[in-house]
Design an enzyme around this catalytic site. Sequence first.
Site, PDB file in Angstrom:
ATOM      1  N   ARG A  83      -2.216 -61.406  -5.679  1.00  0.00           N
ATOM      2  CA  ARG A  83      -0.882 -60.685  -6.155  1.00  0.00           C
ATOM      3  C   ARG A  83       0.082 -61.157  -5.106  1.00  0.00           C
ATOM      4  NH1 ARG A  83       1.293 -55.442  -3.903  1.00  0.00           N
ATOM      5  NH2 ARG A  83       2.651 -54.660  -5.445  1.00  0.00           N
ATOM      6  N   HIS A 127       9.551 -57.350  -4.800  1.00  0.00           N
ATOM      7  CA  HIS A 127       9.165 -56.940  -3.574  1.00  0.00           C
ATOM      8  C   HIS A 127      10.073 -56.628  -2.615  1.00  0.00           C
ATOM      9  CE1 HIS A 127       5.182 -55.861  -1.438  1.00  0.00           C
ATOM     10  NE2 HIS A 127       5.861 -55.633  -0.837  1.00  0.00           N
ATOM     11  N   GLU A 172       6.693 -50.368  -5.278  1.00  0.00           N
ATOM     12  CA  GLU A 172       7.090 -49.209  -4.299  1.00  0.00           C
ATOM     13  C   GLU A 172       8.655 -48.996  -4.438  1.00  0.00           C
ATOM     14  OE1 GLU A 172       5.532 -49.413  -0.462  1.00  0.00           O
ATOM     15  OE2 GLU A 172       3.645 -49.533  -1.227  1.00  0.00           O
ATOM     16  N   ASN A 300      -0.536 -48.315  -4.979  1.00  0.00           N
ATOM     17  CA  ASN A 300      -0.592 -48.554  -3.572  1.00  0.00           C
ATOM     18  C   ASN A 300      -1.117 -47.339  -2.836  1.00  0.00           C
ATOM     19  OD1 ASN A 300       0.265 -51.048  -4.160  1.00  0.00           O
ATOM     20  ND2 ASN A 300       2.030 -51.267  -3.210  1.00  0.00           N
ATOM     21  N   TYR A 302      -2.253 -45.887   0.795  1.00  0.00           N
ATOM     22  CA  TYR A 302      -2.573 -45.911   2.531  1.00  0.00           C
ATOM     23  C   TYR A 302      -2.933 -44.874   3.124  1.00  0.00           C
ATOM     24  CZ  TYR A 302      -0.444 -50.602   1.997  1.00  0.00           C
ATOM     25  OH  TYR A 302      -0.156 -51.893   1.712  1.00  0.00           O
ATOM     26  N   GLU A 373      -2.469 -52.551  -3.478  1.00  0.00           N
ATOM     27  CA  GLU A 373      -2.415 -52.306  -2.148  1.00  0.00           C
ATOM     28  C   GLU A 373      -3.319 -51.311  -1.638  1.00  0.00           C
ATOM     29  OE1 GLU A 373       1.258 -52.572  -0.026  1.00  0.00           O
ATOM     30  OE2 GLU A 373       2.082 -53.967  -1.369  1.00  0.00           O
TER      31      GLU A 373
HETATM   32  C1  PNW Z   1       3.713 -51.283   1.630  1.00  0.00           C
HETATM   33  N1  PNW Z   1       5.743 -45.719   4.302  1.00  0.00           N
HETATM   34  O1  PNW Z   1       4.992 -50.830   2.633  1.00  0.00           O
HETATM   35  C2  PNW Z   1       4.307 -52.606   1.177  1.00  0.00           C
HETATM   36  O2  PNW Z   1       4.141 -52.880  -0.330  1.00  0.00           O
HETATM   37  C3  PNW Z   1       3.917 -53.844   2.034  1.00  0.00           C
HETATM   38  O3  PNW Z   1       4.782 -54.831   1.735  1.00  0.00           O
HETATM   39  C4  PNW Z   1       3.719 -53.438   3.190  1.00  0.00           C
HETATM   40  O4  PNW Z   1       3.522 -54.465   4.154  1.00  0.00           O
HETATM   41  C5  PNW Z   1       2.626 -52.485   3.272  1.00  0.00           C
HETATM   42  O5  PNW Z   1       2.610 -51.212   2.593  1.00  0.00           O
HETATM   43  C6  PNW Z   1       2.222 -51.819   4.732  1.00  0.00           C
HETATM   44  O6  PNW Z   1       3.416 -51.061   5.140  1.00  0.00           O
HETATM   45  C7  PNW Z   1       5.074 -49.525   2.812  1.00  0.00           C
HETATM   46  O7  PNW Z   1       6.595 -45.355   5.549  1.00  0.00           O
HETATM   47  C8  PNW Z   1       5.922 -49.257   4.065  1.00  0.00           C
HETATM   48  O8  PNW Z   1       5.460 -44.633   3.758  1.00  0.00           O
HETATM   49  C9  PNW Z   1       6.226 -48.058   4.552  1.00  0.00           C
HETATM   50  C10 PNW Z   1       5.521 -46.873   3.942  1.00  0.00           C
HETATM   51  C11 PNW Z   1       4.902 -47.124   2.848  1.00  0.00           C
HETATM   52  C12 PNW Z   1       4.493 -48.362   2.438  1.00  0.00           C
END
Ligand code: PNW
Length: 468
Positions: A83, A127, A172, A300, A302, A373
């Site tokens: 991707r 992106h 995002e 995505n 996290y 992601e």
């Molecule tokens: C995502 N938050 O970014 C992006 O899709 C990527 O490009 C990035 O490198 C990756 O996650 C890691 O950060 C985010 O603050 C950035 O909640 C910030 C947030 C969430 C996702």
Amino acid sequence: VGVLDPRPELTFPPGFLWGAATAAYQVEGAATEGGRTPSIWDTFSHTPGRVREGHTGDVACDHYHRLRDDVALMADLGLTSYRFSVSWPRVQPGGTGPANPEGLDFYRRLIDELLTHGIEPWLTLYHWDLPQPLEDAGGWPARDTAARFADYTTLVADALGDRVRYWTTLNEPWCSAFLGYGSGTHAPGRSDGADAVRAGHHLMLGHGLAVQALRAARPEAEVGVTVNLYPVTPATDAPADRDAARRIDALANRFFLDPLLRGAYPPDLMADLREVTDFGHVRDGDLAVISSPLDLVGINYYSRHVVAAPVEGVEPEAYWRSPSCWPGSEDVRFVSRGVPVTDMNWEIDAPGLVETLRRVHDEYTDLPLYVTENGSAFVDEVADGRVDDADRLAYFDAHLRAAHAAIGAGVPLRGYFAWSLMDNFEWAWGYTKRFGMIYVDYESQARIPKSSARWYAEVIRRNGLAAQ
Ligand code: PNW
């Protein structure tokens, strides 16, 4: 995990896509080469004080010049999919007008190299690298930007559509809208709640118009969008904490899921935002465009948000998440539970992935889902030419077990993309945070596959996880 609870071998469905992800501005470099013009991230990163250490994406991983070697590394890992995103100002300098053949040629060479190695290309159209002139004309808070995005989409679909099956429009939109125009921690660095809400709407409108443009140009394309989702949990069962969770869930998740998949903004979200905007920017017909039928949804994942009600006398600025990216709910507190965190200070919460996937499937759609992601930043050390990233490996392992559990619970999860293929420009954090399975030495541009990369290659080879 000890001998008392051994983890079983887990096999994924046949044809499950095993991928890794990157984004143009984070890896390409060559910011002024091949006819590329500035995006909002060039402007932002070159503005003192915006990015840690004054880092920029001018060179990044120099992927623009190293695509063959980088695809060879992907092939070594056994990736079945990759991707990446297309840089809008590389293929349409300035964001309007004709295509830049040299820019398109870079992506043709990348895609052809992937196809030669049997790696399925997954193309993200946006992106975060809006051409600077479009920001100067108002950016995403301006309605016209959505139409410009549709034109750009047609240009890319005409040029690359013969080679690419899987397309996602936005990556995002929450980050583009609320970090870009709300907190201002991302480009273009503006800070106004009403602008953030308008930006969110016009991003989704641009998405809907882009879906229609893709359908017109490439009827056979598989089309989707990627949203970043978080389970939002109240710190306690108290009604005020539960209301705080409802508000943050509305802004983080339902702001996007409801228009995209149900064709309407949630009434409680609109009520929460009463003081911020009257939603006068939403025109008749917009939500029908935004909810244009899709073929897949990218998620995505996290971490989880744990939140609590405002406390009298406690300054919101003391909270670890910037209050200004939550318009109308600035005083909600983000609470740390004291569980292990990554180098981003994001809590590690693999069960949250199961919860997120099940929610989208149970409450919104039967469409195929993809984790577009998932990954973690940790501090890496090179020793004897090796990087032993046991913490990142454990993060991937836990989340893949969660992904497998979601499939077992009936979620049509069809693929998983690790963030990231390699260390890269981590936005406002510059090169100070490493998410890669492949280590990048930014002095020499040497790549070193970390332990997690070797482990992932084995996962892909077995189409699953070994017993432990
Ligand atoms: C995502 N938050 O970014 C992006 O899709 C990527 O490009 C990035 O490198 C990756 O996650 C890691 O950060 C985010 O603050 C950035 O909640 C910030 C947030 C969430 C996702």
